[in-house]
Design a protein around this motif. Structure first.
Motif, PDB file in Angstrom:
ATOM      1  N   LYS A  12       0.831  -1.213   0.000  1.00 29.48           N
ATOM      2  CA  LYS A  12       0.000   0.000   0.000  1.00 29.48           C
ATOM      3  C   LYS A  12       0.863   1.259   0.000  1.00 29.48           C
ATOM      4  N   LYS A  13       2.081   1.152   0.529  1.00 29.34           N
ATOM      5  CA  LYS A  13       2.986   2.299   0.633  1.00 29.34           C
ATOM      6  C   LYS A  13       3.954   2.376  -0.550  1.00 29.34           C
ATOM      7  N   MET A  14       3.819   1.448  -1.497  1.00 35.71           N
ATOM      8  CA  MET A  14       4.743   1.370  -2.617  1.00 35.71           C
ATOM      9  C   MET A  14       4.024   1.699  -3.922  1.00 35.71           C
ATOM     10  N   LYS A  15       4.815   1.902  -4.962  1.00 37.50           N
ATOM     11  CA  LYS A  15       4.274   2.202  -6.286  1.00 37.50           C
ATOM     12  C   LYS A  15       4.395   0.966  -7.171  1.00 37.50           C
ATOM     13  N   PRO A  16       3.478   0.814  -8.149  1.00 34.24           N
ATOM     14  CA  PRO A  16       3.614  -0.300  -9.101  1.00 34.24           C
ATOM     15  C   PRO A  16       5.008  -0.300  -9.725  1.00 34.24           C
ATOM     16  N   GLY A  17       5.581  -1.474  -9.801  1.00 37.09           N
ATOM     17  CA  GLY A  17       6.905  -1.629 -10.384  1.00 37.09           C
ATOM     18  C   GLY A  17       8.035  -1.642  -9.369  1.00 37.09           C
ATOM     19  N   GLU A  18       7.776  -1.208  -8.144  1.00 31.79           N
ATOM     20  CA  GLU A  18       8.825  -1.244  -7.121  1.00 31.79           C
ATOM     21  C   GLU A  18       9.132  -2.681  -6.744  1.00 31.79           C
ATOM     22  N   LYS A  19      10.409  -2.934  -6.492  1.00 25.45           N
ATOM     23  CA  LYS A  19      10.846  -4.290  -6.162  1.00 25.45           C
ATOM     24  C   LYS A  19      10.558  -4.604  -4.701  1.00 25.45           C
ATOM     25  N   LEU A  20      10.036  -5.786  -4.468  1.00 23.95           N
ATOM     26  CA  LEU A  20       9.815  -6.281  -3.110  1.00 23.95           C
ATOM     27  C   LEU A  20      11.114  -6.880  -2.575  1.00 23.95           C
ATOM     28  N   PRO A  21      11.222  -7.044  -1.266  1.00 24.63           N
ATOM     29  CA  PRO A  21      12.408  -7.709  -0.718  1.00 24.63           C
ATOM     30  C   PRO A  21      12.557  -9.116  -1.313  1.00 24.63           C
ATOM     31  N   SER A  22      13.790  -9.591  -1.335  1.00 23.46           N
ATOM     32  CA  SER A  22      14.049 -10.931  -1.869  1.00 23.46           C
ATOM     33  C   SER A  22      13.401 -11.985  -0.967  1.00 23.46           C
ATOM     34  N   GLY A  54      10.676 -13.781 -12.741  1.00 25.44           N
ATOM     35  CA  GLY A  54      11.670 -14.852 -12.726  1.00 25.44           C
ATOM     36  C   GLY A  54      12.792 -14.593 -11.756  1.00 25.44           C
ATOM     37  N   ASN A  55      14.028 -14.661 -12.248  1.00 25.03           N
ATOM     38  CA  ASN A  55      15.198 -14.480 -11.386  1.00 25.03           C
ATOM     39  C   ASN A  55      15.391 -13.039 -10.923  1.00 25.03           C
ATOM     40  N   LEU A  56      14.653 -12.114 -11.505  1.00 26.80           N
ATOM     41  CA  LEU A  56      14.783 -10.711 -11.115  1.00 26.80           C
ATOM     42  C   LEU A  56      14.061 -10.405  -9.812  1.00 26.80           C
ATOM     43  N   GLY A  57      13.103 -11.239  -9.439  1.00 25.40           N
ATOM     44  CA  GLY A  57      12.397 -11.048  -8.182  1.00 25.40           C
ATOM     45  C   GLY A  57      10.929 -10.738  -8.360  1.00 25.40           C
TER      46      GLY A  57
END
Length: 100
Positions: A12-22, A54-57
């Protein structure tokens, strides 16, 4: 559910496209097994909140997945499971009393 709920709040605090933690970071954060983390992410993917590359997360999605009220379905299933557990417990109690 706990993983998905916590990540849902983060998203909810992030924008579309932002990476999540691994996945490794999520395992450390929550202290759950890899499969549990994967299940939480899968739930969020089905809601369109997470997209996997995929491997990018995993990344924040735009929420465009078909909307179904998964949470409501889960709560209904939990209620059914609880009712069944109570029935099993009652049957087990009867069997130990010689009723069956």
């Amino acid at each position: 559910m706990q993983v998905a709920d916590a990540l849902r709040e983060d998203i909810k605090k992030m924008k579309p496209g932002e990476k999540l933690p691994s996945q490794r970071e999520l395992i450390e954060r929550f202290g759950y097994a890899s499969q549990t983390i994967q299940n939480g992410l899968a739930m969020l993917r089905s809601e369109g909140l997470v997209v996997s590359a995929g491997n990018l997360g995993n990344f924040v999605g735009d929420g465009s997945a078909p909307t179904i009220d998964v949470r409501e379905e889960i709560n209904e299933l939990r209620s059914l499971i609880q009712a069944l557990a109570e029935r099993v417990e009652a049957l087990e109690a009867r069997s130990t009393l010689g009723g069956v």
